[in-house]
Design a protein around this motif. Sequence first.
Motif, PDB file in Angstrom:
ATOM      1  N   SER A  11       0.725  -1.224  -0.084  1.00 31.96           N
ATOM      2  CA  SER A  11       0.162  -0.045  -0.002  1.00 31.96           C
ATOM      3  C   SER A  11       0.539   1.079  -0.053  1.00 31.96           C
ATOM      4  N   GLU A  12       0.262   2.261  -0.473  1.00 32.80           N
ATOM      5  CA  GLU A  12       1.075   3.598  -0.766  1.00 32.80           C
ATOM      6  C   GLU A  12       0.862   4.314   0.580  1.00 32.80           C
ATOM      7  N   GLY A  13       1.821   5.085   1.111  1.00 34.30           N
ATOM      8  CA  GLY A  13       1.692   5.849   2.503  1.00 34.30           C
ATOM      9  C   GLY A  13       1.012   7.224   1.727  1.00 34.30           C
ATOM     10  N   GLU A  55      10.859  -9.003   3.087  1.00 35.63           N
ATOM     11  CA  GLU A  55      10.534  -7.896   2.154  1.00 35.63           C
ATOM     12  C   GLU A  55       9.700  -7.002   2.955  1.00 35.63           C
ATOM     13  N   LEU A  56       9.915  -5.714   2.646  1.00 36.10           N
ATOM     14  CA  LEU A  56       9.154  -4.658   3.469  1.00 36.10           C
ATOM     15  C   LEU A  56       7.785  -4.374   2.591  1.00 36.10           C
ATOM     16  N   VAL A  57       6.587  -4.375   3.598  1.00 39.07           N
ATOM     17  CA  VAL A  57       5.360  -4.186   2.960  1.00 39.07           C
ATOM     18  C   VAL A  57       4.575  -2.859   3.764  1.00 39.07           C
ATOM     19  N   LYS A  58       3.705  -2.061   2.921  1.00 42.73           N
ATOM     20  CA  LYS A  58       3.121  -1.316   3.999  1.00 42.73           C
ATOM     21  C   LYS A  58       1.690  -1.661   4.108  1.00 42.73           C
ATOM     22  N   ALA A  59       1.117  -1.306   5.201  1.00 43.65           N
ATOM     23  CA  ALA A  59      -0.330  -1.513   5.424  1.00 43.65           C
ATOM     24  C   ALA A  59      -1.163  -0.270   5.032  1.00 43.65           C
ATOM     25  N   ALA A  60      -2.322  -0.264   4.791  1.00 42.81           N
ATOM     26  CA  ALA A  60      -3.117   0.734   4.555  1.00 42.81           C
ATOM     27  C   ALA A  60      -3.518   1.844   5.801  1.00 42.81           C
ATOM     28  N   ALA A  61      -3.206   0.966   6.909  1.00 41.81           N
ATOM     29  CA  ALA A  61      -3.538   1.575   8.321  1.00 41.81           C
ATOM     30  C   ALA A  61      -2.225   2.527   8.655  1.00 41.81           C
ATOM     31  N   TYR A 114       1.253   1.588   8.723  1.00 43.36           N
ATOM     32  CA  TYR A 114       2.579   1.101   9.280  1.00 43.36           C
ATOM     33  C   TYR A 114       3.075   0.242   8.342  1.00 43.36           C
ATOM     34  N   SER A 115       4.408  -0.286   8.613  1.00 39.77           N
ATOM     35  CA  SER A 115       5.081  -1.145   7.616  1.00 39.77           C
ATOM     36  C   SER A 115       5.647  -2.117   8.480  1.00 39.77           C
ATOM     37  N   LEU A 116       6.118  -3.332   7.754  1.00 40.27           N
ATOM     38  CA  LEU A 116       6.569  -4.343   8.454  1.00 40.27           C
ATOM     39  C   LEU A 116       7.398  -5.507   7.507  1.00 40.27           C
ATOM     40  N   LEU A 174       5.516   2.658  12.563  1.00 40.85           N
ATOM     41  CA  LEU A 174       4.480   3.602  11.955  1.00 40.85           C
ATOM     42  C   LEU A 174       5.327   4.269  10.792  1.00 40.85           C
ATOM     43  N   ASP A 175       4.585   4.764   9.872  1.00 41.04           N
ATOM     44  CA  ASP A 175       4.853   5.482   8.821  1.00 41.04           C
ATOM     45  C   ASP A 175       5.324   6.900   9.073  1.00 41.04           C
ATOM     46  N   ARG A 176       6.360   7.452   8.718  1.00 40.22           N
ATOM     47  CA  ARG A 176       6.718   8.644   9.003  1.00 40.22           C
ATOM     48  C   ARG A 176       6.336   9.705   7.700  1.00 40.22           C
TER      49      ARG A 176
END
Length: 290
Positions: free
Chosen positions: A124-126, A159-165, A167-169, A288-290
Amino acid sequence: MKIRFQMIWMLLLVCTIAGCGQSTEGEPVPDPGVDQGVVEPNEPEAVIKEARGTLTGLADPHTAEIVIDGEPTAFQLGEGMQDAIAEVEENSVLEFRYEERPIEGQDSLKQLVLIEIISSAQGSEGPEGIDSESPEDGRPAVTEIELQLEGTTEQKEAELVKAAAGYSLYVFDIFSFNPETGVLSMDVDPGYEVKITQENGDTELAQLKEEGMTRLSKYGTVEEQDSDSIDKASLFLKVREEATGNSYEYIVKDVEGTWFIYEVSIPQGEPTEGFKPHAYASLNTIELDR
């Protein structure tokens, strides 16, 4: 003479009657294939819409499943879309156009037909539209993570992935992660999963504990444990269901002032040994996304 006149009169009468009963064989017969003036009802027109969601895969060769706002939705593939969808990786976020077609006799149901993919991106995009693999995130797209497997320490790539909420993991290749629903599941058996949710940091931990106890108590007696598997976990509840042998966990962790809740489902089976260390290692990378 009189008799002759009567015969002539009767003959004329018979001819007149015969003339009236003549066939209309010479008249043109309507062509059954030609519209005879019957007015067909107008079919309702399809409506074209745009949407954004996560492609989870193909339900069959002609149907794609896309999660929109947490709801899995089936889309029929329109003309030329089979080749287009084949080039998109699963769990990619799509922006797309589709037709909403009415179904005859079903006012409340619509057929959804995918007609165009506007854009797609893995993960997902930030908030600023930065792709999960962008170096501007400050985290590498791929990294190696240390974990314990059957008593030995190993380094495995994730691999790094992003969540719509927001954050990333990092996710190992044995897992799939749905950015829209926040569910991390094992490819070999999706029953092994972690559902990731968030709560405002102002929420009392006691309230979260009560919620966790309520959720797990339906499986049996809930135990609170200390855990070194999840770094700095504030709460770790666990229960084992006697009838099935399945285990369930409710873990709460403070990540930069936000409560993260991990609801873990662990069926009884061979994948358990591999699932737990991989899942916990991924959860420990959440930021959390910055």
